[in-house]
Scaffold this motif. Structure first.
Motif, mmCIF file in Angstrom:
data_model
loop_
_atom_site.group_PDB
_atom_site.id
_atom_site.type_symbol
_atom_site.label_atom_id
_atom_site.label_comp_id
_atom_site.label_asym_id
_atom_site.label_seq_id
_atom_site.Cartn_x
_atom_site.Cartn_y
_atom_site.Cartn_z
ATOM 1 N N ASP A 291 0.826 -1.205 0.000
ATOM 2 C CA ASP A 291 0.000 0.000 0.000
ATOM 3 C C ASP A 291 0.862 1.257 0.000
ATOM 4 N N LEU A 292 0.355 2.283 -0.640
ATOM 5 C CA LEU A 292 0.928 3.631 -0.729
ATOM 6 C C LEU A 292 2.210 3.733 -1.561
ATOM 7 N N VAL A 293 2.510 2.706 -2.343
ATOM 8 C CA VAL A 293 3.632 2.784 -3.276
ATOM 9 C C VAL A 293 3.156 3.616 -4.468
ATOM 10 N N ARG A 294 4.003 4.551 -4.916
ATOM 11 C CA ARG A 294 3.656 5.405 -6.048
ATOM 12 C C ARG A 294 4.088 4.729 -7.350
ATOM 13 N N LEU A 295 3.157 4.717 -8.329
ATOM 14 C CA LEU A 295 3.430 4.157 -9.647
ATOM 15 C C LEU A 295 2.947 5.142 -10.712
ATOM 16 N N PRO A 296 3.719 5.321 -11.798
ATOM 17 C CA PRO A 296 3.249 6.204 -12.875
ATOM 18 C C PRO A 296 2.163 5.532 -13.706
ATOM 19 N N ALA A 297 1.309 6.350 -14.283
ATOM 20 C CA ALA A 297 0.273 5.845 -15.181
ATOM 21 C C ALA A 297 0.916 5.363 -16.478
ATOM 22 N N ASP A 298 0.208 4.495 -17.184
ATOM 23 C CA ASP A 298 0.689 4.087 -18.504
ATOM 24 C C ASP A 298 0.099 5.016 -19.553
ATOM 25 N N LEU A 299 0.731 5.048 -20.717
ATOM 26 C CA LEU A 299 0.331 5.949 -21.796
ATOM 27 C C LEU A 299 -0.741 5.289 -22.637
#
Length: 180
Positions: free
Chosen positions: A123-131
Motif C-alpha cells: 500500500d501507498l507505493v507510487r506508480l506512474p500511469a501508462d500511456l
C-alpha cells in the motif's frame, strides 16, 4: 500508365503516414508527463484524482495526431496534384494506420500498466500511469478502435487534404490541369 505505376502513389502515401505515425508515437511519449497514482489494497488509484491529470495522454494524442495528419495530407495534396480520389483513399487508409501506429509506439515506450503492477505492491507505493487514450484498451484493433480519439489522425488528414482540394491547386473550373 501501367498497373504497377498506378500503385506507387497510394503505397507511398500509406508508407509516409505509417512512418509519421511511428514518429508521432515517439513524440507523444516524449511530450507526455505521466501522472502518478498510489497502490491501495492491491489496486492502483490516480492521486490526486481528477480529469485534468488523467486526460493529458488523450489530449496530447489528439493534438499531435490532428496536426501531423493535417500537415502531411496537405503536403501530399499540394505536392502531388491529380488523381484526387486515389489520393483521398490512400490518405484515409494511411491516416488510420498512422493513428494505430502512433498509439502502439507511444504505449510501448511509456511506463507499464500500473493496474497490473499494483497487485504485487505494498500500500501507498507510487506508480506512474501508462500511456493510453481515454476509453481504450492497451491493444486497440486497427479496424475496431475503442476511443473517439483514434479518429484524430484521419480527421486531421481529411481536413488538410480538403483544404488543398478546395483551394483548387492546379485546376481550372472544368477540372483540367492548368498550364505551367
Amino acid at each position: 500508365m501501367s498497373p504497377l505505376h498506378a500503385l506507387v502513389r497510394p503505397v507511398a502515401v500509406v508508407a509516409a503516414f505509417a512512418l509519421s505515425g511511428a514518429v508521432s508515437g515517439v513524440l507523444w511519449e516524449w511530450l507526455w508527463e505521466p501522472p502518478t497514482g498510489l497502490v491501495v489494497s492491491g489496486q492502483w488509484v490516480l492521486e490526486p484524482a481528477g480529469p485534468d491529470l488523467g486526460f493529458s495522454d488523450t489530449g496530447w494524442y489528439v493534438v499531435i495526431a490532428m496536426a501531423v495528419g493535417a500537415v502531411l495530407a496537405a503536403a501530399i495534396g499540394w505536392g502531388f496534384p491529380g488523381r484526387e480520389l486515389v489520393t483521398l483513399a490512400a490518405v484515409v487508409v494511411g491516416a488510420f494506420v498512422a493513428g494505430w501506429l502512433m498509439f502502439r509506439v507511444g504505449h510501448a515506450l511509456g511506463p507499464p500498466d500500473p493496474r497490473v503492477l499494483a497487485a504485487g505492491e505494498a500500500d501507498l507505493v507510487r506508480l506512474p500511469a501508462d500511456l493510453r487514450v481515454a476509453g481504450s484498451d492497451a491493444r486497440p484493433s486497427l479496424l475496431r478502435p475503442e476511443s473517439s480519439a483514434f479518429a484524430a489522425f484521419p480527421a486531421g488528414a481529411t481536413l488538410g487534404l480538403m483544404a488543398v482540394f478546395l483551394m483548387g491547386r492546379g485546376r481550372t473550373a472544368r477540372g483540367q490541369q492548368t498550364p505551367g
